[in-house]
Structures are given as C-alpha cells and as structure tokens.
Design a protein around this motif. Structure first.
Motif: not given
Length: 315
Positions: A201, A169, A237, A172, A233
């Motif tokens: 993230f 990750l 996610v 993403g 993203t």
C-alpha cells in the motif's frame, strides 16, 4: 483482467452489520495501560475462526444468493469463508498457497469445504482461484467483505470521540471498512500498519497507482502479497485512512511477546502489527481513546514457541 468492485454504500454497511450481529457476539475490548492511558485492544482473536475475517465472509456469503463460492487466502479469509459457508449452507472452495501457515491449513481441513493448495505465494493462489467456477469472494477486494470489516467500528462507538483506530494493512479490506465507518464520525481517525517486508500500500500510494512489489517472507504472513489490479481498496485507503506506518520483523516479534506477557493473548504476526506500531512510537495514541485491532491469533505453535523463546532487551 481487472475486476470491477464497487465500494460499499450505507445500505451495504447496515446489511453487513446486521448479519454479523445476528451470528457473532461483539469481541472484547481490553485496556492496555502500558501502551497508553486510554489505549484498548480489540480482540478479534476471540472470533470463532480466530480472526476478524469471518465478519466479511458472513456479509459476502449472505449476499451470494445461495450459489457456490470460491476464495483465495493465506489462511484467515479462507477460514472465515469456510465457517460462514457451514453456517449459511453455501458450498465453498478455498485456494491457499503451498506456503500457507500449517496452523491455518489444518484448521481449514477440519471444515466442510473443498481445499486447494496452489502456487508458491498468495498472488499465484489468487490467480488460480479467479479461474475456478463459482462466485469469487476476495479476501479484501469485495464490496461486502469490506462492509463486514466495518462492523468492527460499530462495536467501538461506546468509546466516544475523539477516537483513533489502529489496524493491520495488507490488502486493505479492514482499513477500508474502518475508514468508511469513520467517515461518518468527524472525531475518528484510522491508521494502517504494514509489514515492512510487504509494503504494497505505501508503495502504491507513493506511485499514485497500484504497483507490483517484491514481497519478502514475513511473520505477518496474512499481510503479505501484492494488491489485485484495480482493487477498490486502493482509493478507499488513499482517501479515508489518515496515515500508514511500517514495522519490521523484530518489532512484530516483540509485539507478539508483549501481548502474551502483558495480556495472555495469542496473536499472529498480522494481528500484532498495530501493537508493534504503538510500542515503537511509529504510531502515537490519540487525544481520546485509541484502539489497536488485534486482528487474528492463527500462528503455528512451533513458530509461536520460537518467538516467545527469543528474549530481547525490551522483553
């Protein structure tokens, strides 16, 4: 300026899967019993560019309408775009940071693209690429790049359910694509693994929005960088990935050594992070099959030699 990027729909996923299947054979699934009784490695290292990124590049360039394209990349996305551009006859410009992996830069120079080295890191390279003429293809924040990543999931369906997929990750794109694929399969979960030195993230999710972070140097250079403002993203996610773990540098190094020692597989840092998470127990194998997506192999030989030559108690 924030770019508006739509998440892929079902038709986008189908189109991406078709163009990938037409150009690329499925990558190997290899059992990894040391990691668990039903744990498998998905070897995207066997792609022609050494990385899964070629999937999204093919999907995106197939929809580009034949005009020129430009991308920014720490290396693997650029290699994917360059390979897809040559395969589909599309002119391409690749912008890489000056600190990009020498192995990836050397591979790009061997392909028929315009290569631009700009900026100290990915963020500066991306800003410069966005200023250049041509259709911009993000390494992760692109409808069709995300859809291309989802094609990995279709190659895993023979394993049945329940199924746990563990993937790297960074921006993403891979986790988003796999999350979209898994959303139609009630018995499948997707787990993302970050480099602890670039927790873009997990920081964004904790803040409830994309938030700039300080990115430190990491062996998982393909995961290093901030998220593009408004990246598609982020909600994907947030809504579709079942959990996020982080791994530190010694753990990434040990995962690279494990893959070489136990499986004869060369993996770069970003490719090894799912295995690092399983080795350390930060991610646990699921009730059914578990797949660690080993997403790339493009590590400089001197860096690989240094990692392999460092012994640990586990090695």
């Amino acid at each position: 300026m924030t770019r508006a990027v739509a998440p892929p729909g079902a038709a986008d996923l189908d189109a991406a899967a078709a163009v990938v299947a037409n150009r690329l054979p499925p990558t190997p699934l290899v059992p990894a019993p040391v990691l668990g009784e039903r744990v498998w490695l998905k070897l995207e290292t066997q792609q022609p560019t050494g990385s899964f990124k070629v999937r999204g590049a093919l999907a995106a360039l197939a929809r580009a309408g034949g005009g020129s394209v430009v991308t920014a990349s720490a290396g693997n996305a650029g290699l994917g775009v360059a390979w897809a551009a040559a395969a589909l006859g599309v002119p391409a410009t690749i912008v890489v940071p000056k600190a990009a992996s020498p192995a990836k830069v050397a591979a790009l120079r061997a392909l028929p693209v315009r290569l631009v080295e700009h900026g100290a890191g990915y963020d500066q390279a991306e800003a410069h690429a966005l200023s250049l003429p041509g259709t911009y293809v993000s390494a992760y924040n692109d409808t069709h790049v995300i859809a291309g990543a989802a094609s990995i999931g279709r190659e895993l369906e023979a394993l049945g359910e329940p199924l746990t997929v563990v993937c790297a990750l960074g921006g993403g794109g891979l986790a988003s694509g796999l999350g979209l694929w898994a959303a139609g399969r009630g018995g499948t979960r997707v787990l993302g693994v970050e480099a602890a030195r670039s927790p873009a993230f997990s920081s964004a999710l904790a803040a409830g929005q994309i938030t700039p972070i300080t990115v430190r140097e990491t062996l998982a250079d393909g995961l290093a960088g901030n998220l593009e403002p408004g990246s598609a993203t982020f909600p994907l996610v947030r809504d579709l990935v079942d959990g996020i773990a982080g791994v530190d540098e010694p753990e990434i190094e040990e995962a690279i050594r494990f893959l070489a020692r136990a499986h004869g597989v060369v993996a770069e840092g970003a490719g090894a992070v799912p295995v690092a998470a399983l080795l350390t127990g930060r991610v646990e194998a699921g009730e059914g099959a578990t797949v660690a997506v080993v997403s790339g192999r493009n590590i400089a030989l001197d860096r690989l030699a240094a990692v392999l030559g460092t012994s640990t108690a586990a090695g």
